[in-house]
Design an enzyme around this catalytic site. Structure first.
Site, PDB file in Angstrom:
ATOM      1  CD  GLU A   7      -1.725   2.306   1.757  1.00 42.83           C
ATOM      2  OE1 GLU A   7      -1.376   3.233   0.983  1.00 42.83           O
ATOM      3  OE2 GLU A   7      -1.791   2.423   2.983  1.00 42.83           O
ATOM      4  CB  CYS A  58      -1.536   7.060   1.625  1.00 46.87           C
ATOM      5  SG  CYS A  58      -2.462   5.948   2.701  1.00 46.87           S
TER       6      CYS A  58
END
Length: 457
Positions: A231, A265
């Protein structure tokens, strides 16, 4: 080399830790490998008792955990406490659902010439997690809770600037009742990751972090043929169309951009606004961003605390300076604050052209780029004009437009009339250079399993 806790609000070193030696790392891997042999045989019910006990501790100690997080990486106390409580929710979700999520998957035995046929989920073994500093507990729990409930054991290599959070998580999991060796924190540098991942006793890896870090771990895991979840970064779009509730969109845009001091993020970073409402949106958005209070993250009145590292603050400042030099317009903020610590003010930038780096790149701080879109086609084009594809947000009441965004935005997630958030119940991950694999939900726990085909004559 010592590992230090540095208070980003002051720049002062609070505490230092000694990094683990090679022998200590080897002993931890051996301990995990031995523990897996019997831990994998424990029942879901027993694991659930330990997971729920861990959740109880996280809830009871939420204030202490929040203070520790705020000291180490600068998020506000309110945000830090919410993170600790979310960790408890994550453990409870998998405690309640793991057995059903990993139940045998029956096939039509007659069609394959068998008396019985099914898929069985089994744990992989020792899993290495390389985790970032921005959500120091939640990111690690997104790995720990499903991995442990699936019957795996874990090794956590956390970002070097959050050692206390890393050690606390291993401690709270142990106090929750998980047997010794089930979950261990390794205080090591990034340079130690390769040897750990190449160790034949380590079965798989998961990483949340930067694109370069993901490339490195992905290459090592690929060479070793070990399953990996990555990720990585995101440059998430936030689209606003004329039918949207403008005030609600502006309010959510502010929250989406400055959550975690802009260091997420899945924070909204590129705001794409239809030309018909562009001026109104910008005026309201700039006013709200400029009114945010920047200050001590332990002060309950603070909206935005410091960035977690001096390097991160400097990178954000340079991105803004480069954009201004290239002709972009700074509507608010845009200058470093003259005070101790690694603060950067909420900033709004407009008039960004396609040839500017800011058109596509991720900014890891409270900086919002605003783009004008003539129509929905251009909005989708700008949204997809990035190498990342993690989260996305679109505001419109028009159901046809909603379907268009759902179908055509290239991302792992799309939130309509909201902002991208991670929930234990929903799969989390991205496409393109935002990584591969999924965290959370059924998909997240199955990433840590081998599905074995069983055929019985």
């Amino acid at each position: 080399m010592p590992i230090a806790t540095i208070n980003p609000a002051t720049g002062e070193t609070v505490k230092t830790f000694t990094a683990a030696t090679d022998d200590e790392v080897d002993a931890a891997i051996a301990r995990a490998h031995r523990r897996f042999a019997d831990y994998r045989q424990t029942s879901f019910a027993q694991r659930a008792r330990w997971a729920n006990a861990t959740a109880d501790l996280l809830e009871a100690e939420a204030d202490q955990a929040a203070a520790m997080m705020t000291l180490e990486m600068g998020k506000t106390l309110a945000a830090a406490k919410a993170e600790a409580l979310k960790c408890a929710k994550g453990f409870r979700y998998y405690a309640e659902n793991a057995e059903a999520l990993l139940a045998d998957e029956p096939a039509d035995a007659a069609k394959v010439g068998a008396s019985a046929a099914y898929g069985r989920y089994q744990p992989l073994g020792v899993i290495l997690a390389v985790m970032p500093w921005n959500f120091p507990l939640w990111q690690a729990v997104r790995f720990a809770a499903p991995a442990l409930m699936a019957g795996n054991v874990g090794l956590l290599k956390h970002a070097s600037n959050v050692p206390q959070c890393a050690l606390y998580l291993a401690d709270v999991i142990a106090r929750g009742g998980f047997p010794d060796g089930c979950f261990q924190t390794l205080l090591v540098s990034s340079g130690a990751v390769e040897a750990i991942l190449r160790d034949p006793r380590v079965a798989a890896a998961t990483l949340t972090g930067s694109e370069p870090a993901g490339q490195s771990v992905g290459a090592i895991a690929g060479n070793e043929i070990k399953p990996t979840v990555l990720e990585l970064g995101g440059s998430d779009p936030f689209i606003v169309m004329p039918s949207a509730d403008l005030d609600a969109a502006v309010s959510t845009a502010v929250t989406g951009r400055v959550q975690n001091n802009g260091q997420s993020c899945i924070a909204a970073k590129r705001f794409i606004v239809h030309a018909d409402i562009y001026d109104d949106f910008v005026d309201k958005f700039v006013a709200r961003m400029a009114a945010l209070r920047v200050g001590d993250p332990t002060d309950p009145d603070t909206d935005v605390g410091p960035l977690a590292t001096e390097q991160g603050r400097n990178e954000v400042a340079k991105q803004v300076e480069d954009a201004a030099a290239a002709g972009a317009v700074i509507r608010c903020g845009g200058k470093r604050l003259d005070r101790p610590g690694w603060f950067y003010p909420p900033t709004v930038i407009t008039d960004i052209s396609k040839d500017m780096a800011l058109y596509t790149e991720e900014v890891f701080g409270p900086v919002a780029s605003v783009f004008r879109a003539a129509n929905i086609d251009e909005a989708v084009e700008i949204a997809n004009a990035t190498t990342f594809g993690l989260g996305s947000n679109a505001w419109t009441r028009d159901e046809t437009e909603q379907r268009r965004f759902i179908d055509d935005i290239v991302a792992g997630q799309v939130f309509i009339n909201g902002m991208t958030v991670s929930y234990p119940e929903l799969p989390f991950g991205g496409v393109k250079r935002s990584g591969y694999g999924r965290e959370l939900s059924a998909h997240g726990i199955r990433e840590f399993c081998n599905i074995k085909t069983v055929w019985i004559a």
